[in-house]
Design an enzyme around this catalytic site. Structure first.
Site, PDB file in Angstrom:
ATOM      1  N   ARG A  76       0.059  -9.065  13.317  1.00 30.99           N
ATOM      2  CA  ARG A  76      -0.579  -8.044  12.473  1.00 30.99           C
ATOM      3  C   ARG A  76      -1.510  -8.698  11.449  1.00 30.99           C
ATOM      4  O   ARG A  76      -2.564  -8.160  11.128  1.00 30.99           O
ATOM      5  CB  ARG A  76       0.482  -7.194  11.763  1.00 30.99           C
ATOM      6  CG  ARG A  76       1.230  -6.297  12.728  1.00 30.99           C
ATOM      7  CD  ARG A  76       2.370  -5.575  12.049  1.00 30.99           C
ATOM      8  NE  ARG A  76       1.904  -4.499  11.189  1.00 30.99           N
ATOM      9  CZ  ARG A  76       2.685  -3.857  10.322  1.00 30.99           C
ATOM     10  NH1 ARG A  76       3.949  -4.195  10.207  1.00 30.99           N
ATOM     11  NH2 ARG A  76       2.203  -2.881   9.598  1.00 30.99           N
ATOM     12  N   ARG A 120      11.606  -1.871  11.154  1.00 31.77           N
ATOM     13  CA  ARG A 120      10.553  -1.371  12.047  1.00 31.77           C
ATOM     14  C   ARG A 120      10.280  -2.426  13.115  1.00 31.77           C
ATOM     15  O   ARG A 120      10.252  -3.620  12.794  1.00 31.77           O
ATOM     16  CB  ARG A 120       9.275  -1.108  11.232  1.00 31.77           C
ATOM     17  CG  ARG A 120       9.236   0.274  10.631  1.00 31.77           C
ATOM     18  CD  ARG A 120       8.104   0.478   9.668  1.00 31.77           C
ATOM     19  NE  ARG A 120       6.828  -0.107  10.060  1.00 31.77           N
ATOM     20  CZ  ARG A 120       5.730  -0.040   9.321  1.00 31.77           C
ATOM     21  NH1 ARG A 120       5.745   0.581   8.168  1.00 31.77           N
ATOM     22  NH2 ARG A 120       4.603  -0.591   9.718  1.00 31.77           N
ATOM     23  N   LYS A 145       0.832  -1.217   0.000  1.00 33.14           N
ATOM     24  CA  LYS A 145       0.000   0.000   0.000  1.00 33.14           C
ATOM     25  C   LYS A 145       0.860   1.259   0.000  1.00 33.14           C
ATOM     26  O   LYS A 145       0.629   2.177  -0.768  1.00 33.14           O
ATOM     27  CB  LYS A 145      -0.910   0.047   1.244  1.00 33.14           C
ATOM     28  CG  LYS A 145      -1.950  -1.047   1.307  1.00 33.14           C
ATOM     29  CD  LYS A 145      -2.963  -0.787   2.416  1.00 33.14           C
ATOM     30  CE  LYS A 145      -2.368  -0.799   3.809  1.00 33.14           C
ATOM     31  NZ  LYS A 145      -1.882  -2.098   4.272  1.00 33.14           N
ATOM     32  N   ARG A 153      -9.431   0.851   9.068  1.00 28.08           N
ATOM     33  CA  ARG A 153      -8.967  -0.511   9.355  1.00 28.08           C
ATOM     34  C   ARG A 153      -9.982  -1.310  10.168  1.00 28.08           C
ATOM     35  O   ARG A 153      -9.726  -2.458  10.491  1.00 28.08           O
ATOM     36  CB  ARG A 153      -7.681  -0.424  10.157  1.00 28.08           C
ATOM     37  CG  ARG A 153      -6.417  -0.855   9.384  1.00 28.08           C
ATOM     38  CD  ARG A 153      -5.275  -0.644  10.330  1.00 28.08           C
ATOM     39  NE  ARG A 153      -4.045  -1.266  10.039  1.00 28.08           N
ATOM     40  CZ  ARG A 153      -3.001  -0.664   9.483  1.00 28.08           C
ATOM     41  NH1 ARG A 153      -3.117   0.558   9.007  1.00 28.08           N
ATOM     42  NH2 ARG A 153      -1.857  -1.285   9.380  1.00 28.08           N
ATOM     43  N   ARG A 200      11.832  -6.112   5.032  1.00 28.57           N
ATOM     44  CA  ARG A 200      11.720  -4.664   4.791  1.00 28.57           C
ATOM     45  C   ARG A 200      12.648  -3.888   5.723  1.00 28.57           C
ATOM     46  O   ARG A 200      12.764  -4.196   6.904  1.00 28.57           O
ATOM     47  CB  ARG A 200      10.273  -4.266   5.036  1.00 28.57           C
ATOM     48  CG  ARG A 200       9.959  -2.825   4.766  1.00 28.57           C
ATOM     49  CD  ARG A 200       8.506  -2.638   4.482  1.00 28.57           C
ATOM     50  NE  ARG A 200       7.664  -2.787   5.669  1.00 28.57           N
ATOM     51  CZ  ARG A 200       6.351  -2.582   5.655  1.00 28.57           C
ATOM     52  NH1 ARG A 200       5.745  -2.272   4.535  1.00 28.57           N
ATOM     53  NH2 ARG A 200       5.646  -2.726   6.755  1.00 28.57           N
TER      54      ARG A 200
HETATM   55  P1  AMP Z   1       0.973   0.735   9.088  1.00 27.12           P
HETATM   56  O1  AMP Z   1       2.222   1.507   8.869  1.00 27.12           O
HETATM   57  O2  AMP Z   1      -0.198   1.249   8.299  1.00 27.12           O
HETATM   58  O3  AMP Z   1       1.153  -0.747   8.898  1.00 27.12           O
HETATM   59  O4  AMP Z   1       0.566   0.950  10.630  1.00 27.12           O
HETATM   60  C1  AMP Z   1       1.434   0.603  11.677  1.00 27.12           C
HETATM   61  C2  AMP Z   1       0.639   0.404  12.960  1.00 27.12           C
HETATM   62  O5  AMP Z   1      -0.047   1.623  13.308  1.00 27.12           O
HETATM   63  C3  AMP Z   1      -0.463  -0.646  12.893  1.00 27.12           C
HETATM   64  O6  AMP Z   1       0.025  -1.976  13.117  1.00 27.12           O
HETATM   65  C4  AMP Z   1      -1.406  -0.172  14.017  1.00 27.12           C
HETATM   66  O7  AMP Z   1      -0.875  -0.485  15.304  1.00 27.12           O
HETATM   67  C5  AMP Z   1      -1.328   1.346  13.863  1.00 27.12           C
HETATM   68  N1  AMP Z   1      -2.371   1.838  12.917  1.00 27.12           N
HETATM   69  C6  AMP Z   1      -2.175   2.410  11.688  1.00 27.12           C
HETATM   70  N2  AMP Z   1      -3.335   2.730  11.120  1.00 27.12           N
HETATM   71  C7  AMP Z   1      -4.308   2.360  11.987  1.00 27.12           C
HETATM   72  C8  AMP Z   1      -5.736   2.399  11.949  1.00 27.12           C
HETATM   73  N3  AMP Z   1      -6.405   2.900  10.911  1.00 27.12           N
HETATM   74  N4  AMP Z   1      -6.399   1.933  13.045  1.00 27.12           N
HETATM   75  C9  AMP Z   1      -5.751   1.442  14.116  1.00 27.12           C
HETATM   76  N5  AMP Z   1      -4.412   1.345  14.208  1.00 27.12           N
HETATM   77  C10 AMP Z   1      -3.686   1.801  13.153  1.00 27.12           C
END
Ligand code: AMP
Length: 217
Positions: A170, A159, A13, A87, A126
């Site tokens: 996740r 990360r 994404k 999400r 990554r």
């Molecule tokens: P991402 O970089 O989008 O994979 O997000 C990293 C982490 O941020 C996720 O594993 C969640 O802990 C938190 N996070 C990001 N977006 C959301 C969302 N829309 N709702 C809840 N937690 C989020």
């Protein structure tokens, strides 16, 4: 143009959103990036989000919805790409309300579909630059100098949420809470599904074709 890009963590994404943003002049609204900025800046939101993020769990809806509704209300008229939000079905419902209140509507919902084993390989390999956010992969997208960012030479990091244990958590979170969002949008309108197991370039060209058709280009 206002777009939502859905997909499991590791579906690509972030990479696709960056390309779409550049090509169409849209704002990239990534909930994960906004949360990481808050953490780096030591804000109250960042502190509250920290433990959820590091264990691969979702940050509570009320915090996320407020954060993203603010970002959307400040977005330019040219449009935006939502990445990582919504999400949960509750977040999708709240997003609908926030858009309605702002007199805005979503033009396209793209779902990047991918198998779990591909995701595991992608995410655990990554590496990213803590300074500029550029993303690399130890096999598929190596930096020019080992372990260093091509853009600013900063040492690359993994990360904390890209380790195998957290990636598995996740994915579980994704199937339980986020996959139903695809169903929500299928019931409410049209979702365009793309095969995210392909190369980043192949996905981009399909994505651009889809968006060009929508924009009437
Ligand atoms: P991402 O970089 O989008 O994979 O997000 C990293 C982490 O941020 C996720 O594993 C969640 O802990 C938190 N996070 C990001 N977006 C959301 C969302 N829309 N709702 C809840 N937690 C989020």
């Amino acid at each position: 143009m206002r777009i939502i890009i859905l997909g499991a963590p590791g579906a690509g994404k972030g990479t696709q959103c960056k390309r779409v943003v550049e090509k169409y002049g849209l704002q990239h609204l990534s909930s994960g990036d906004i949360l990481r900025k808050n953490r780096a800046g030591g804000t109250e939101l960042g502190k509250k989000a920290q433990s959820y993020m590091d264990s691969g769990k979702l940050v509570p809806d009320d915090l996320i919805v407020e954060m993203m509704a603010t970002a959307i209300s400040q977005s330019p008229d040219t449009g935006f790409v939502l990445d990582g939000f919504p999400r949960t079905v509750n977040q999708a419902e709240e997003l609908d309300k926030a858009l309605e209140a702002d007199g805005k509507k979503i033009d396209a919902i793209i779902n990047l579909k991918i198998e779990d084993d591909v995701i595991l390989g992608r995410m655990t390999g990554r590496r990213s630059c803590p300074k500029c956010g550029a993303v690399y992969h130890i096999k598929n997208l190596k930096p020019k100098a080992d372990g260093k960012c091509d853009k600013d030479g900063t040492g690359l990091i993994q990360r904390p949420d890209d380790t195998p244990e957290v990636v598995k958590q996740r994915l579980e979170t994704y199937y339980e809470q986020t996959e139903p969002v695809v169903g929500y949008y299928k019931n409410n309108g049209c979702v365009i599904v793309l095969d995210a197991g392909k190369s980043a370039d192949a996905i981009s060209s399909e994505l651009f074709e889809t968006l060009d058709a929508l924009a009437g280009n």
